[in-house]
Scaffold this motif. Sequence first.
Motif, PDB file in Angstrom:
ATOM      1  N   VAL A 177      83.411 114.204  15.418  1.00 61.70           N
ATOM      2  CA  VAL A 177      82.419 114.607  16.411  1.00 61.70           C
ATOM      3  C   VAL A 177      81.671 113.377  16.919  1.00 61.70           C
ATOM      4  O   VAL A 177      81.409 113.247  18.122  1.00 61.70           O
ATOM      5  N   CYS A 178      81.355 112.456  16.029  1.00 63.89           N
ATOM      6  CA  CYS A 178      80.702 111.203  16.411  1.00 63.89           C
ATOM      7  C   CYS A 178      81.587 110.423  17.381  1.00 63.89           C
ATOM      8  O   CYS A 178      81.124 109.953  18.422  1.00 63.89           O
ATOM      9  N   VAL A 179      82.870 110.306  17.058  1.00 66.94           N
ATOM     10  CA  VAL A 179      83.828 109.600  17.918  1.00 66.94           C
ATOM     11  C   VAL A 179      83.908 110.268  19.283  1.00 66.94           C
ATOM     12  O   VAL A 179      83.816 109.607  20.324  1.00 66.94           O
ATOM     13  N   GLU A 180      84.062 111.583  19.293  1.00 66.55           N
ATOM     14  CA  GLU A 180      84.198 112.314  20.557  1.00 66.55           C
ATOM     15  C   GLU A 180      82.962 112.129  21.445  1.00 66.55           C
ATOM     16  O   GLU A 180      83.071 111.895  22.648  1.00 66.55           O
ATOM     17  N   ALA A 181      81.780 112.207  20.848  1.00 67.96           N
ATOM     18  CA  ALA A 181      80.544 112.067  21.618  1.00 67.96           C
ATOM     19  C   ALA A 181      80.401 110.663  22.195  1.00 67.96           C
ATOM     20  O   ALA A 181      80.040 110.492  23.364  1.00 67.96           O
ATOM     21  N   ALA A 182      80.708 109.648  21.386  1.00 75.65           N
ATOM     22  CA  ALA A 182      80.602 108.265  21.860  1.00 75.65           C
ATOM     23  C   ALA A 182      81.626 107.972  22.955  1.00 75.65           C
ATOM     24  O   ALA A 182      81.295 107.352  23.981  1.00 75.65           O
ATOM     25  N   GLU A 183      82.846 108.416  22.765  1.00 73.56           N
ATOM     26  CA  GLU A 183      83.888 108.188  23.772  1.00 73.56           C
ATOM     27  C   GLU A 183      83.553 108.927  25.076  1.00 73.56           C
ATOM     28  O   GLU A 183      83.746 108.390  26.166  1.00 73.56           O
ATOM     29  N   SER A 232      73.062 113.184  24.280  1.00 74.09           N
ATOM     30  CA  SER A 232      74.527 113.112  24.217  1.00 74.09           C
ATOM     31  C   SER A 232      75.046 112.769  22.836  1.00 74.09           C
ATOM     32  O   SER A 232      76.106 113.243  22.444  1.00 74.09           O
ATOM     33  N   LEU A 233      74.344 111.927  22.124  1.00 73.10           N
ATOM     34  CA  LEU A 233      74.842 111.489  20.818  1.00 73.10           C
ATOM     35  C   LEU A 233      74.093 112.152  19.670  1.00 73.10           C
ATOM     36  O   LEU A 233      74.671 112.923  18.910  1.00 73.10           O
ATOM     37  N   LYS A 266      74.170 116.292  16.316  1.00 75.91           N
ATOM     38  CA  LYS A 266      73.850 116.396  14.878  1.00 75.91           C
ATOM     39  C   LYS A 266      74.920 115.746  14.005  1.00 75.91           C
ATOM     40  O   LYS A 266      74.937 115.927  12.791  1.00 75.91           O
ATOM     41  N   HIS A 267      75.834 114.979  14.640  1.00 69.22           N
ATOM     42  CA  HIS A 267      76.856 114.250  13.894  1.00 69.22           C
ATOM     43  C   HIS A 267      76.831 112.765  14.218  1.00 69.22           C
ATOM     44  O   HIS A 267      77.784 112.036  13.949  1.00 69.22           O
ATOM     45  N   VAL A 268      75.719 112.329  14.828  1.00 68.09           N
ATOM     46  CA  VAL A 268      75.450 110.914  15.056  1.00 68.09           C
ATOM     47  C   VAL A 268      74.097 110.639  14.422  1.00 68.09           C
ATOM     48  O   VAL A 268      73.104 111.279  14.760  1.00 68.09           O
ATOM     49  N   ASP A 269      74.078 109.714  13.480  1.00 66.93           N
ATOM     50  CA  ASP A 269      72.849 109.384  12.765  1.00 66.93           C
ATOM     51  C   ASP A 269      71.952 108.483  13.610  1.00 66.93           C
ATOM     52  O   ASP A 269      70.766 108.747  13.774  1.00 66.93           O
ATOM     53  N   VAL A 281      77.016 102.190  20.665  1.00 62.76           N
ATOM     54  CA  VAL A 281      77.120 102.133  19.208  1.00 62.76           C
ATOM     55  C   VAL A 281      76.621 103.452  18.641  1.00 62.76           C
ATOM     56  O   VAL A 281      75.540 103.918  19.001  1.00 62.76           O
ATOM     57  N   ALA A 282      77.405 104.056  17.760  1.00 64.41           N
ATOM     58  CA  ALA A 282      76.998 105.292  17.091  1.00 64.41           C
ATOM     59  C   ALA A 282      77.375 105.192  15.619  1.00 64.41           C
ATOM     60  O   ALA A 282      78.447 104.688  15.283  1.00 64.41           O
ATOM     61  N   THR A 283      76.489 105.640  14.757  1.00 57.16           N
ATOM     62  CA  THR A 283      76.776 105.661  13.324  1.00 57.16           C
ATOM     63  C   THR A 283      76.741 107.103  12.825  1.00 57.16           C
ATOM     64  O   THR A 283      76.099 107.965  13.436  1.00 57.16           O
ATOM     65  N   TYR A 284      77.438 107.339  11.726  1.00 54.97           N
ATOM     66  CA  TYR A 284      77.400 108.668  11.116  1.00 54.97           C
ATOM     67  C   TYR A 284      77.258 108.534   9.607  1.00 54.97           C
ATOM     68  O   TYR A 284      77.631 107.520   9.020  1.00 54.97           O
TER      69      TYR A 284
END
Length: 139
Positions: free
Chosen positions: A112-118, A11-12, A16-19, A101-104
Amino acid sequence: MSSVQNLLLESLLGTKHVDNAAIIKIHERTVLVSSPGFNISPSDIRALVSGFSRNPVQVRRDGLYFREKDYKCVRADERSLYARKNNTGLVVVQTNLYLLVATYREDMYASVCVEAAEKLGKGPLCQDVYASRGPIPND
């Protein structure tokens, strides 16, 4: 590999936009699962939990200290914290039981990181959790 870790990776990290990503159990203040090599210290967990127990205006003003970096907070409310350090960032989504928690990195899209985490925060892992949301315990 556990099904929760698979969910986290697909999911995160699969965007490819979540490190890096992790799921933290709020009340135990421990990491349930994290991406390989993404270690979160007890003091970092306390800082993230504290970010949700403080006044959002104060969090936006003071920022967040996470993994030995000072982040400028660009969003703070009862459900989400978004923070930046130069062109990298941190997204934290709160459910009743977990912090996601997700970092980019600089070469990734923050949106994209925000959308995936939410989206994961609203997904099956956490769906029934929102119905019984309670206050986060203070230190």
